[in-house]
Structures are given as C-alpha cells and as structure tokens.
Design a protein around this motif. Sequence first.
Motif, PDB file in Angstrom:
ATOM      1  N   PHE A 364       0.824  -1.204   0.000  1.00  0.00           N
ATOM      2  CA  PHE A 364       0.000   0.000   0.000  1.00  0.00           C
ATOM      3  C   PHE A 364       0.862   1.259   0.000  1.00  0.00           C
ATOM      4  N   SER A 365       1.864   1.300   0.872  1.00  0.00           N
ATOM      5  CA  SER A 365       2.680   2.511   1.002  1.00  0.00           C
ATOM      6  C   SER A 365       3.425   2.822  -0.288  1.00  0.00           C
ATOM      7  N   TRP A 366       4.060   1.799  -0.863  1.00  0.00           N
ATOM      8  CA  TRP A 366       4.823   2.023  -2.091  1.00  0.00           C
ATOM      9  C   TRP A 366       3.916   2.496  -3.224  1.00  0.00           C
ATOM     10  N   VAL A 367       2.857   1.754  -3.480  1.00  0.00           N
ATOM     11  CA  VAL A 367       2.016   2.079  -4.632  1.00  0.00           C
ATOM     12  C   VAL A 367       1.303   3.404  -4.411  1.00  0.00           C
ATOM     13  N   PHE A 368       0.805   3.654  -3.210  1.00  0.00           N
ATOM     14  CA  PHE A 368       0.093   4.909  -2.943  1.00  0.00           C
ATOM     15  C   PHE A 368       1.027   6.103  -3.089  1.00  0.00           C
ATOM     16  N   ILE A 369       2.200   6.056  -2.464  1.00  0.00           N
ATOM     17  CA  ILE A 369       3.113   7.201  -2.509  1.00  0.00           C
ATOM     18  C   ILE A 369       3.652   7.423  -3.919  1.00  0.00           C
ATOM     19  N   ALA A 370       4.079   6.352  -4.578  1.00  0.00           N
ATOM     20  CA  ALA A 370       4.591   6.493  -5.951  1.00  0.00           C
ATOM     21  C   ALA A 370       3.501   7.017  -6.881  1.00  0.00           C
ATOM     22  N   SER A 371       2.281   6.513  -6.714  1.00  0.00           N
ATOM     23  CA  SER A 371       1.174   6.977  -7.562  1.00  0.00           C
ATOM     24  C   SER A 371       0.814   8.417  -7.264  1.00  0.00           C
ATOM     25  N   LEU A 372       0.821   8.780  -5.980  1.00  0.00           N
ATOM     26  CA  LEU A 372       0.513  10.163  -5.605  1.00  0.00           C
ATOM     27  C   LEU A 372       1.502  11.127  -6.251  1.00  0.00           C
ATOM     28  N   ILE A 373       2.773  10.766  -6.233  1.00  0.00           N
ATOM     29  CA  ILE A 373       3.790  11.612  -6.877  1.00  0.00           C
ATOM     30  C   ILE A 373       3.518  11.707  -8.376  1.00  0.00           C
ATOM     31  N   ALA A 374       3.211  10.582  -8.992  1.00  0.00           N
ATOM     32  CA  ALA A 374       2.941  10.583 -10.432  1.00  0.00           C
ATOM     33  C   ALA A 374       1.713  11.427 -10.766  1.00  0.00           C
ATOM     34  N   TRP A 375       0.646  11.272  -9.979  1.00  0.00           N
ATOM     35  CA  TRP A 375      -0.566  12.067 -10.229  1.00  0.00           C
ATOM     36  C   TRP A 375      -0.286  13.563 -10.060  1.00  0.00           C
ATOM     37  N   LEU A 376       0.468  13.929  -9.034  1.00  0.00           N
ATOM     38  CA  LEU A 376       0.761  15.349  -8.795  1.00  0.00           C
ATOM     39  C   LEU A 376       1.619  15.933  -9.917  1.00  0.00           C
TER      40      LEU A 376
END
Length: 414
Positions: A364-376
Amino acid sequence: MPELNYALDTFYFLMCGVLVMWMAAGFAMLEAGLVRSKNTAEILTKNIVLFAIACTMYLLVGYTLMYTSSGSGILPSLGFLIGEENSVDAVLAGGDDAPYYSARADFFFQVVFVATAMSIVSGAVAERMKLWAFLAFAVVMTAFIYPVSGFWTWGGGWLSEIGYSDYAGSGIVHLAGASAALAGVLVLGPRRGKYSKNGAIYAIPGANMPLATLGTFILWMGWFGFNGGSELKVSDVGSANNVAQVLLNTNAAAAGGVIGALVLAKLWFRKADLTMILNGAIGGLVAITADPLSPTGLGATFIGAVGGALALVGIVALDKLRIDDPVGAISAHGIAGIWGVMVVPFTNSDASFGPQLIGTVAIFSWVFIASLIAWLILKAVMGIRVSEEEEYEGVDLVECGLEAYPEFIVGGNR
C-alpha cells in the motif's frame, strides 16, 4: 513424458491467461454500466487502451523488472524485453530446475495481471479525469510502480524472503490497483454534485445495470483463470487436485460475497441494492485470491461473505469521507484485498501474521506514494481534470468526439 507435461502445462497456463484477459471485458462492461451515459464511450476507450499500454510497457520494461532481477533486495534490476525461450535440452534434462512451461506463457499470464491492476484505477477516477492524463499514468503504473512491488513478492524480493504469502494477488494485484486509484481520487477530487456543502451525499446512478451485471459475471468467470492459473501447472495428480480445489473455493467465495452484501444491504438500507451486490461478488473474489487453495469450500464461502460485506461498508465509509469512487473499486479491491491477505494464516499454517501485515503495509505505502507523486506531476504538467463545463456535458464528446448512446442522428436528405 517431460515434453508432454511441458506442452500440457504450457497450454493450461495460456488458456488461464486468456480467461484473465477476458476480465478486461468484464471491467469495461462493469464500469460502462456504473457511469452515466454521457461518459460511457470514454470509459470504454480507457479500458481498451490501458490494456494495450499494459501489454506494451510490461513487454518492454515491467516483466524484466519484476522477474529477472537477481537477489532479494528492494530495488530490481533495470532491463528490457523478456529474454530467451526455454530450450528443449533444458526441458528434457528433468530435475527440480527444469522448466515445466514456456517462458512466453509465463509472460502472457503475468501481463494480463498487470492490466487487471490498472483496470481497477479506471473506474475510480471515472467521469471527470482527462483521458490522456489517465493514459500517461497507465504507462508509469504498468512499467514501473506495479513491477517494483511485484518484484518484492512474486519476483523473489524482500517480502518473499520474509514469508509474505499471496497465492494469486489479493495484495499484489488488487490492493496495488486500489492504492493507485485512491491516490488518483484524492488528487482529482469528487464529481461535481456528488457532495453538498452541508454534508449531504447524493447518489449518482449508473446508466446501465444489465451491462454492469454482465460485467460482474464476466469477471467471475475470468477469475477461474486468475486463481486457477496461479497453481502454475496441472500435469500431475497433486496439481490437478489443487486446481480443482482452487476453482471450487473461488466460486464459493464469489457466492459468499453476493450473499454477504445482499444480507447487509437489506439490514442496513432495507433494500437489495444491486450495485452493492455486484461489488459484493467482486469483494468475495478479491478476498479469496490471497489463498484459494487452503480453505475448505465452506471456509471460502465465509471469507468471501466477509469480503463482500466489507466492500459495502467501505463504499459507505469512503462516501462519508467525501472520497468519490463511482464504481466502488477502492473498497471492493482494496479493503477486501487487505482482508484476504490477513486471513491467510487462519487457513494456511505456512503463513504468519507478521509477514502478511508487513507486506500489506509495504505494498500500500509504495504504490500509494509512488502513484501520488505521479498524479501530482501529471496535474502540474498537463492537468488531470476536465473543466466544469466539460464535466457537465460529459467526457464522451470532449475526449472521444462521439456518444455511446446517441439520441439523435442527423443525416442527409433521404
């Protein structure tokens, strides 16, 4: 017999991959049914193009990251394409190290899994996201984000080393997709008109419940390949018996998910809410995916029933938090996925709660944080949300230039 067994296991693996590929149609139909008619063509476009992107990026980069890296560390090796096919000599040599199915069959089976993870995202961000921003994220998700956590687990990385157990991907696939979806929804914001300033929540019904129901049945069918293929072989008595148990439990869990969601919806809402029942089926399927082999049929039914009920509870809870997920994907795949991973030690003595919890938090942490950065980054570079006027008109015309359900067709003189 090695050549015959190799051929049989390869064929079985490929046919299971075909079933999982059919799940792409299930996601497309489910999401098309649960969005409004003015957004249907765009969600269908997302689903077919994301599948093509997943296949291409996983071929170029993702598979190598996930499966051909050495060691048990955190960072995989960077590489391209999928390597050489197994040789006849390697097959005939026999022994524990001999391959028992084609390397190309393995790639084909794994690539439809990464497409499944990405399909989870499309429904959650439906009706207000720019098409090209979504497709750009699909490139990052399928080439890098998913393969890294996949390397940690199925690729022999550090989570595999500590004993994390996830037979077919409740966490690796479904929680990962839900985590990426949650990050996107938080950056994107809710659909206009979904929540009022005074805290009221307004239902936005989907356009086509028959289509959504068909999509759920297609997903249910495809899941037999999803879980059954994860046994990896069928050419000996033990493996054949395992496959039969896996399919029995997969079906039982889906049925349990339907019943769990139906009963809870009746007690809670006084209605048999079809959308909740459909998500209950998916929640049950997601829940059993972490270990569809170890439980008894009745045990699988219970695991699925809890997963279906949790999907319903999650949908309501996210709404109260003003997190708008038009199809319920975050709950059905994320919350039910966590339940599926954490319940494994109850039926599988080889698993323990510590590694399961660490794996859940890590994925969860890896995918959420990496995705959040990509979305931003995408939001800053190209914007990810259509304008208020475009959202009102529907993204079909804005993004695709056509409507899925045209009411008027203007032609020439007859």
